[in-house]
Design an enzyme around this catalytic site. Structure first.
Site: not given
Length: 637
Positions: A361, A391
């Site tokens: 993330d 990400e």
């Protein structure tokens, strides 16, 4: 490699690159130690007396290198220059470079300028340079990942399975799986507890493995599953505990076991930039005793966070994007960083427990040191077989974050990234018929990403962070809708919009499944789920109420990938034709070829290939044209 120019349209040079005789003209990335030969064919009519390569390492000064005159053939002067990537890196094992080619014409000089890192025009001034990535010679990505299809699951909304789960007094349970509306804020920034659950769990994921296999799925990417207060779990409370409401470690172990039997790999979501404020480590509300960083300056976790006010005002701490429930971790603290990246850290621990990789993330928030150490530990524990996906929303080879150029794809950090540029370009194509923008996006990405990375790209159309792709196709715009929450909660496409959206989604999905990389299907997109921005893009899966046309289409795409696995796993990519809303490209190996032709226009479009081709998507003979709002996947009979 030619594009139109004005004054010199009839005398534009041709630029080629070769390595050991092989044509690599489309490439803008090379392994450390490779020495591409750059060949420039210059028409005499251009009036150039010399050709110069001007190159700079990112952030450094230019260096000029003259090309050597090689020969003249039929009014064409040929110049060559061999690029030594070792000398170029100047003591490093990788690097990012920017270059242009100058054509000296006596009184003036012409400069190459590129819009997509492959095609170019000539200008009388320096403008947009080519980018070139030199990556570490040791770079490789897991072979098992290439050619597979991924399925992303938001656990609470996928399936309620039969198995023991925990409960909490502070949870709101929504019993209406089929028609329930998620908890929402009326406008962005309003408080939202995110403590409404629908009851999906890891037992349910395990029960649906046969369904996933029917879609051709070989990888499951789970949104966060660690103990946390919210339904989305991006506010981790304990990294070493699987959330009891998802079934805890018992359900996790059962899923890992069943997935291995089904040859389905499991990837977890690593939220390592921040924790929840209601966590073992921060403990803002005193639910974990006295060891939390928030109320105890002697806490073992105190140095894990940045408290800005030394006067003792606990409220003044760094948080992710200023969201106070998500205090940001300080990875400059060795103890904090190694908790995740150490030999026995979180990254390696779950590899030991049976997972096959991580999606990281907000990778832009993670330092180079964190990523280097995390990758090293995870790769060491998995013998190099675990996949690490970041990400990243932009071109990851050239990405700058917080004023610093990132090194994601150079060999020591990420195997892959979420391919948001591709998503944006595909949606622009199906919504506006803009084939040029899609082609330019593909060239700009594929030219500078190492081939091993291209084969491993996480190709997305929808995620938990985006509006549902069917909704985007139906409303006709990829711009996020910011109507009041009470409006978006019940807003649906009309029957006419939905019918048109399905056609557009089928084109988009066909492109997603046939480009370089691994298609990632967001749960429910194959079933026709609609929804606007978070939390409306996180509705429960409509078991028994799926759109059967879409579902059959996605199953067919999965079959095509399985039947042509070698080609989609490592085959080459080439754009064959772009004309407005018509795009054709080829995936090929030495043994076979598949041609994909997509028409995002309203009228049928001709694309001739001769006889002997069949559309393996519809299982029909190809007659030389593609209907409006449709796509064909062509293979020789």
């Amino acid at each position: 490699m030619l594009t139109k120019i004005t004054e010199w349209a009839d005398c534009l040079p041709i630029i080629k690159k070769r390595i050991d005789g092989a044509d690599v003209s489309h490439k803008g990335c090379f392994a450390f130690g490779e020495c591409p030969e750059i060949i420039v064919e210059v028409p005499r009519k251009l009036g150039a007396s010399a050709v110069v390569l001007r190159v700079c390492k990112d952030g450094q000064s230019d260096a000029d290198h003259p090309f050597s005159f090689s020969s003249t053939e039929c009014g064409i002067d040929i110049y060559t220059f061999t690029l030594d990537t070792v000398a170029l890196c100047d003591g490093d094992e990788d690097g990012l470079f920017f270059y242009e080619i100058l054509f000296l014409r006596g009184a003036d000089t012409l400069f190459t300028s590129t819009r997509n890192n492959v095609d170019f025009e000539l200008l009388g001034y320096s403008h947009k340079r080519f980018a070139m990535l030199v990556y570490q010679k040791s770079l490789k990505t897991p072979q098992w990942f290439k050619g597979r299809t991924m399925y992303q699951i938001f656990v609470d909304r996928f399936c309620i399975g039969k198995g023991t789960v925990g409960t909490r007094e502070d949870v709101i349970m929504n019993e209406d799986w089929d028609n329930g509306i998620p908890q929402y804020a009326e406008k962005p920034g309003d408080d939202l507890k995110n403590n409404m659950f629908f009851g999906g769990n890891l037992w349910g994921v395990a029960e649906k493995l046969d369904y996933l296999k029917s879609l051709g799925v070989g990888v499951i990417y789970l949104n966060p599953i660690f103990k946390a207060y919210s339904n989305h779990k991006y506010d981790t409370a304990d990294y070493l505990e699987i959330d009891a409401m998802f079934g805890g470690k018992e359900a996790f172990d059962a899923l890992i076991c069943k997935a291995k039997e089904a040859d389905i790999k499991i990837i977890l979501d690593g939220v390592f930039n921040h924790t929840g404020d209601n966590s073992l480590y921060f403990d803002r509300y005193g639910e974990y005793g006295t060891n939390g960083a928030y109320g105890n300056k002697k806490s073992p976790y105190r140095e894990w966070y940045r408290f800005k006010d030394k006067s003792g005002k606990e409220e003044n701490y760094e948080s992710w994007w200023g969201i106070k429930i998500l205090p940001r971790l300080d990875h400059e603290c060795d103890d904090c960083r190694t908790f995740f990246t150490g030999e026995n850290g979180v990254g390696a621990k779950y590899i030991k427990d049976g997972i096959d990789g991580w999606r990281l993330d907000v990778a832009d928030e993670l330092s180079d040191r964190f990523l280097d150490e995390f990758c090293s530990a995870v790769k060491r524990e998995s013998d190099g077989e675990a996949v690490i996906i970041g990400e990243v929303w932009e071109n990851a080879a050239e990405k700058e974050a917080y004023g610093k150029r990132r090194k994601y794809l150079r060999g020591s950090q990420l195997d892959s990234v979420m391919n948001y540029p591709l998503r944006n370009a595909i949606l622009d194509f199906v919504l506006k018929g803009n084939g040029d923008f899609l082609a330019d996006t593909l060239k700009s990405i594929y030219s500078i990403y190492p081939k091993a990375v291209c084969d491993s790209l996480m190709n997305i159309l929808g995620t938990h962070d985006t509006e549902r792709v069917l909704t985007v196709c139906g409303k006709g715009s990829s711009e996020v809708s910011w109507d009041a929450g009470s409006v978006l909660a019940t807003k649906k496409l009309s029957a006419r919009q939905r019918s048109a959206a399905i056609k557009k989604l089928m084109i988009a999905a066909a492109l997603q499944y046939t480009m370089y990389g691994v298609p990632s299907l967001y749960y429910g997109d194959e079933a026709g789920v609609e929804g606007y921005h978070d939390p409306f893009c996180r509705l429960p899966y409509p078991w028994g109420r799926e759109n059967q046309k879409l579902l059959a289409f996605y199953r067919r795409l999965g079959e095509i990938r399985a039947q042509n696995n070698e080609l989609f796993a490592e085959g080459e990519f080439k754009i064959l034709h772009v004309d407005g809303a018509l795009l054709a490209f080829e995936r090929y190996t030495e043994k076979e070829s598949i041609i994909i032709v997509a028409n995002a226009g309203t009228e049928a479009a001709s694309y001739k290939l001769g006889s002997g081709w069949s559309d393996i998507l519809s299982r029909k003979e190809y007659a030389g044209s593609v209907e409006g709002f449709s796509c064909v996947v062509l293979k020789r009979n």
